[in-house]
Design a protein around this motif. Structure first.
Motif, PDB file in Angstrom:
ATOM      1  N   GLU A 201      64.835   3.217  57.643  1.00  0.00           N
ATOM      2  CA  GLU A 201      65.778   2.913  58.720  1.00  0.00           C
ATOM      3  C   GLU A 201      66.915   3.937  58.807  1.00  0.00           C
ATOM      4  O   GLU A 201      67.879   3.729  59.535  1.00  0.00           O
ATOM      5  CB  GLU A 201      66.363   1.513  58.519  1.00  0.00           C
ATOM      6  N   ILE A 202      66.793   5.031  58.065  1.00  0.00           N
ATOM      7  CA  ILE A 202      67.840   6.056  58.025  1.00  0.00           C
ATOM      8  C   ILE A 202      67.355   7.310  58.739  1.00  0.00           C
ATOM      9  O   ILE A 202      66.212   7.737  58.565  1.00  0.00           O
ATOM     10  CB  ILE A 202      68.217   6.395  56.573  1.00  0.00           C
ATOM     11  N   VAL A 203      68.231   7.912  59.531  1.00  0.00           N
ATOM     12  CA  VAL A 203      67.936   9.173  60.208  1.00  0.00           C
ATOM     13  C   VAL A 203      68.857  10.265  59.639  1.00  0.00           C
ATOM     14  O   VAL A 203      70.081  10.118  59.648  1.00  0.00           O
ATOM     15  CB  VAL A 203      68.145   9.072  61.733  1.00  0.00           C
ATOM     16  N   MET A 204      68.253  11.321  59.154  1.00  0.00           N
ATOM     17  CA  MET A 204      68.995  12.493  58.684  1.00  0.00           C
ATOM     18  C   MET A 204      69.133  13.478  59.829  1.00  0.00           C
ATOM     19  O   MET A 204      68.156  13.795  60.516  1.00  0.00           O
ATOM     20  CB  MET A 204      68.223  13.152  57.524  1.00  0.00           C
ATOM     21  N   VAL A 205      70.343  13.984  60.050  1.00  0.00           N
ATOM     22  CA  VAL A 205      70.596  14.971  61.101  1.00  0.00           C
ATOM     23  C   VAL A 205      70.982  16.280  60.425  1.00  0.00           C
ATOM     24  O   VAL A 205      72.004  16.362  59.739  1.00  0.00           O
ATOM     25  CB  VAL A 205      71.722  14.510  62.048  1.00  0.00           C
ATOM     26  N   GLY A 206      70.156  17.315  60.590  1.00  0.00           N
ATOM     27  CA  GLY A 206      70.422  18.576  59.904  1.00  0.00           C
ATOM     28  C   GLY A 206      69.953  19.779  60.691  1.00  0.00           C
ATOM     29  O   GLY A 206      69.267  19.651  61.717  1.00  0.00           O
ATOM     30  N   ASP A 207      70.292  20.965  60.169  1.00  0.00           N
ATOM     31  CA  ASP A 207      69.898  22.213  60.819  1.00  0.00           C
ATOM     32  C   ASP A 207      68.904  23.012  59.989  1.00  0.00           C
ATOM     33  O   ASP A 207      68.500  24.102  60.388  1.00  0.00           O
ATOM     34  CB  ASP A 207      71.126  23.085  61.120  1.00  0.00           C
ATOM     35  N   ASP A 208      68.497  22.468  58.834  1.00  0.00           N
ATOM     36  CA  ASP A 208      67.595  23.181  57.929  1.00  0.00           C
ATOM     37  C   ASP A 208      66.262  22.443  57.888  1.00  0.00           C
ATOM     38  O   ASP A 208      66.193  21.290  57.463  1.00  0.00           O
ATOM     39  CB  ASP A 208      68.204  23.264  56.532  1.00  0.00           C
ATOM     40  N   ILE A 209      65.208  23.094  58.326  1.00  0.00           N
ATOM     41  CA  ILE A 209      63.902  22.465  58.430  1.00  0.00           C
ATOM     42  C   ILE A 209      63.373  22.033  57.071  1.00  0.00           C
ATOM     43  O   ILE A 209      62.621  21.048  56.970  1.00  0.00           O
ATOM     44  CB  ILE A 209      62.892  23.407  59.136  1.00  0.00           C
ATOM     45  N   GLU A 210      63.764  22.706  56.011  1.00  0.00           N
ATOM     46  CA  GLU A 210      63.249  22.379  54.682  1.00  0.00           C
ATOM     47  C   GLU A 210      64.161  21.410  53.937  1.00  0.00           C
ATOM     48  O   GLU A 210      63.739  20.324  53.552  1.00  0.00           O
ATOM     49  CB  GLU A 210      63.029  23.657  53.864  1.00  0.00           C
ATOM     50  N   THR A 211      65.412  21.801  53.722  1.00  0.00           N
ATOM     51  CA  THR A 211      66.276  20.965  52.891  1.00  0.00           C
ATOM     52  C   THR A 211      66.677  19.674  53.585  1.00  0.00           C
ATOM     53  O   THR A 211      66.799  18.630  52.938  1.00  0.00           O
ATOM     54  CB  THR A 211      67.544  21.722  52.450  1.00  0.00           C
TER      55      THR A 211
END
Length: 261
Positions: A201-211
């Protein structure tokens, strides 16, 4: 979807420049009472300084809402009663390790643990070689990586982060690093535990496709990739498939409204 994790650099700001719409998005998150944390591999400064930086960009945050590899590593070391810890870390991030038994910064032997963070321009041959000598002198000393970010977008352009230096030490010693930061599943799980929300139920918002993206998905979370920060179009051609691709974090509220449970 019940909760959010936000990377910071490249998502909410680029170095010292806020990303347009980031403050408004976080205001929307707070107004909708969506549980959230800021999860970053930054090891160049402590949580107090990071919270203050967010505040300057119009994003109120307390240090307790920020997770960095420094706290994760320090907790891990304390849980083991660690002694003779060699830190390769900038002074601003060292307070997380207060109270631990640290080796002098010029030691070349005697380490029971070797912790590698982001030294930026402080890296040189002598410093990297000292880390190698410490590991070589004790085959039992764990190599601890404070995250495995490959590079980041600095004010003057793309710059190396911690992972290339960890990789050099792994190659030289034949030792695999213990990663206490993104993309390790343990780091994401610690965030989920703090939120008290199921991983799915958690969404991670990031700019790094790997980490950010791959790490979160391997931990059973969803992940949205933003086209800011270090994003490159080639990121979308690899094996990792984000659950969403957003022009920037400013698009998050509209995306969330379309996909909310």
């Amino acid at each position: 979807m019940q909760a959010l994790l936000f990377d910071m650099d490249g998502v909410l700001f680029n170095s010292e420049e806020p990303i347009p719409g980031a403050a408004e998005t976080l205001a929307w998150v707070r107004s909708h009472k969506i549980p959230h944390l800021f999860v970053t591999n930054t090891t160049s400064r402590g949580r107090d300084a990071l919270a203050a930086k967010l505040g300057r960009f119009g994003i109120p945050a307390s240090p307790g809402e920020i997770m960095t590899p420094c706290e994760a590593a320090a907790d891990w070391l304390r849980s083991r009663g660690a002694a003779n810890v060699a830190l390769f870390l900038r002074p601003a991030a060292r307070p997380a390790f207060d109270g631990l038994d640290l080796l002098p910064d010029d030691a070349e032997s005697g380490a029971h643990y070797v912790v590698i963070g982001d030294l930026a321009t402080a890296w040189d041959f002598a410093t990297l070689n000292r880390a190698f000598r410490l590991l070589h002198a004790n085959a039992e000393a764990p190599l601890i990586a404070l995250g495995m970010t490959r590079y980041w977008k600095a004010a003057d352009g793309i710059s190396l982060d911690v992972a290339p230096f960890v990789a050099a030490l792994e190659h030289a010693t034949g030792r695999k690093a213990l990663v206490l930061g993104k993309p390790s599943a343990e780091f994401f799980q610690a965030a989920a535990d703090r939120l008290d929300v199921p991983n799915r139920e958690i969404v991670m918002v990031g700019d790094d496709i790997e980490t950010d993206v791959a790490g979160a998905q391997l931990a059973g979370m969803q992940a949205a990739l933003v086209r800011t920060g270090k994003f490159r179009e080639s990121d979308l051609a690899g094996p990792v498939r984000p659950d969403a691709v957003l022009a920037s974090v400013a698009e998050l509220p509209a995306w969330w409204a379309r996909h909310a449970n």
